[in-house]
Design an enzyme around this catalytic site. Structure first.
Site: not given
Length: 126
Positions: A74, A79, A94
């Protein structure tokens, strides 16, 4: 007549995310260092790195860096908002073999926030 039953295996989705407060402002501006942290976090968490992209944004109090790693399982994202000494971290995987919490813990250890939050969401299909 023979009947074949198909057994569905569950989708194992593990999502770890959080906020980091009181992080060194210069570290939050260091795009290359943040990229290296994300790449190492993927390895530590037993993820298979596909691609890493990063962007540096300029413009007053909204400046920062975003680093997103696409992994086979995934993604990992950081940020940053250096002006606020603040960063968000998102690790989603996953599959049963990867460990998103290990990636999150590594990122936190490298960014050394004064405090942080961590959340876990089981995103598995049952």
């Amino acid at each position: 007549m023979q009947t074949t039953t198909q057994v569905k295996t569950p989708v194992v989705g593990k999502h770890v995310y959080g906020e980091l407060y009181g992080v060194d402002e210069e570290l939050l501006r260091d795009q290359e260092k943040l990229r290296k942290i994300v790449i190492e976090a993927a390895h530590i968490a037993k993820m298979h790195l596909v691609e890493v992209n990063s962007w540096k944004f300029k413009g007053g109090d909204k400046e920062g860096v975003s680093v997103i790693a696409l992994v086979l399982e995934s993604h990992i994202a950081i940020h940053t908002w250096p002006t606020y000494n603040y960063a968000t971290v998102d690790v989603y995987t996953c599959g049963e073999h990867s460990d998103p919490m290990a990636a999150f813990r590594y990122i936190v250890s490298q960014l050394a926030p004064k405090r942080f939050t961590v959340n876990y969401s089981d995103r598995s299909y049952r």
